[in-house]
Enzyme design. Sequence first.
Site, PDB file in Angstrom:
ATOM      1  CG  ASP A 167      -1.758   1.233   1.352  1.00 36.66           C
ATOM      2  OD1 ASP A 167      -2.591   1.458   0.458  1.00 36.66           O
ATOM      3  OD2 ASP A 167      -1.574   1.995   2.319  1.00 36.66           O
ATOM      4  CD  GLU A 211      -2.154   2.920  -3.407  1.00 39.27           C
ATOM      5  OE1 GLU A 211      -3.058   3.730  -3.663  1.00 39.27           O
ATOM      6  OE2 GLU A 211      -1.937   2.473  -2.272  1.00 39.27           O
TER       7      GLU A 211
END
Length: 629
Positions: A279, A316
């Site tokens: 993330d 990401e």
Amino acid sequence: MTPSTDETCVAEGPVSPGWRLNIGGMVLPCGAEFRVWAPKAKKLEVVLKAEWGERLFPLREGEKGYFTGIIPEAVSGNRYMYRIDGALDRPDPASMFQPEGVHGPSQLVDPRGYEWRNPVWHAPALSDYIIYELHVGTFTPEGTFEAVIGKIPYLLELGVTAVELMPVVQFPGDRNWGYDGVFPYAPHNGYGGPEGLKRLVDACHGAGLAVIIDVVYNHLGPEGNYLRDFGFYFTDHYRTPWGDAINFDGPWSDEVRAYFIDNALYWITEFRADALRLDAVHGIYDFGARHFLRELARAVRKEGESSGRRAYLIAESDLNDVRLITEPQRGGYGLDAQWLDDYHHAVHSILTGERDGYYQDYGVEKQLVAALQENYIYSGQYSMARKRRHGNSAAESPSKSFVVFSQNHDQVGNRMLGERLSSLISFESLKLTAGLIILSPFIPLLFMGEEYGENNPFLYFVNHTDQELVAAVRAGRREEFNDFAYRGEPPDPEDMATFEASKLDWRRRTGGSNLTLYRFYQRLIGLRKSVLPLRPESGREAELVGDGLVLLKRRSGREEAICLFNLAEQDREAEWRLPGGWVKLLDSSGEEWGGTGKVLPDQLGPGRFVMRGRSCGVFQSHDRPISGM
């Protein structure tokens, strides 16, 4: 009572060959070993809770702030806390299970207690991934790992090859996106805990599905975050949008880095995850000579070489920085792939007409061509939204290093009302969007429910017990939309109704346009799998061939395919200049797909052709190469 120091017990170990958890409470054949990093503590004791009551066991202080000891009386299932300096009881920072939630005791878990039904598993290559992202709590009415297992036949019928789980670690309360997790080693008790997650991974593997676990190494949630009581896990040198940054480059950072690298190996080894989605890596601040992400990639690759099970790392990032996926010998970090936000923003802004917030940088058709051809749209150009130049070039990177999507948890859930595309664009545009993602040269990702046009929103929801924190979350949610043209109050993240509204309505899939859209997704996925040039390794070349018409040419050896996308709302006419015979495989405007009727011919040759507005088509050549490729 002093813990045992039986070295034979330690040598026998509890976990898989080639790797052993460095911290936490580890069940051994002769008890349990406890190892915790607590440089802030002068004294550390295990408060062991068992059927015979509660007892204290002091741990020995060793090098670099670690406390260790073996307790022969401890067995799997015992609950425990660490008592810091005789006064403060805290759960284990590396707890494997929090049966009573973030504020309760940790529980010892014996990794040998689960017998894998599919111990021999050969995962697909990353280029074969067709990813289905889901949130365990809202994917099914039950909201558990076990309930996801019941949907595996559905996922196989759809045709996806990999399941991506939004973060599943212990968070406060019983509902959360997962990014407020505070125990990175503990699968959430409400989802089914560690055994439930193993059962899900095992069932996926048995059905031929890879499993991706979303992990968060840029921050921890605010409630139940007790790591700072033990050690120097955080730094005030940097700030993230979610609070203090994790200490990856300051004093004591070696052990912090080891904590998170071990965590990645834990998911890959103990839970047999095939990939990790990292993330928001732009929130990982490390200005040391060896970046944390580079060391993480090296450790994961080394474990794969040792075990014979290759696992992938997918980042990401909103930086458009090709270093993420560049080999270490060329100055990069060596991750396997990254999410390509540029592609999403281009598709979304063109088809919805939205131009506020970060969408102000997009909406031009040639940008989509640039992404299809060179991956990043912003590779150093000036960004109006950012008020600076943005990105570097990824033109030399293979398309299999990028994951694309028209919807995901962020792009839906970070809208104030959580609207899905099915609420924003027409049915024809939904089919076109599906084609732009699944027929792209990249790795496609679908967000749960999009394949049948789910209308329920995916909203932001939490379940904190601290009322001051609840108030802060509500205020922050309102401020988040200042740059977007939203009016009114966002749904209350704490309200149970917000969570319930975000669950999928599975009844919608079974009829009408929802069923048609689902079958269209099946057809696109089938083409991607069966038409060799549509694979990520194939050659690619994109261009605008008319007003709103994008032509994507693909080649693998002597096999060739063409994808046509009409981004305009009106029908468009263009000149077909490619030699040879081209046989139509798909026309989204066909009546079988709920369209207004085909106008694309069954075979294309030199001359003019017409294409319906907001449609896509696929053709395959059977006789000669495409010139110029």
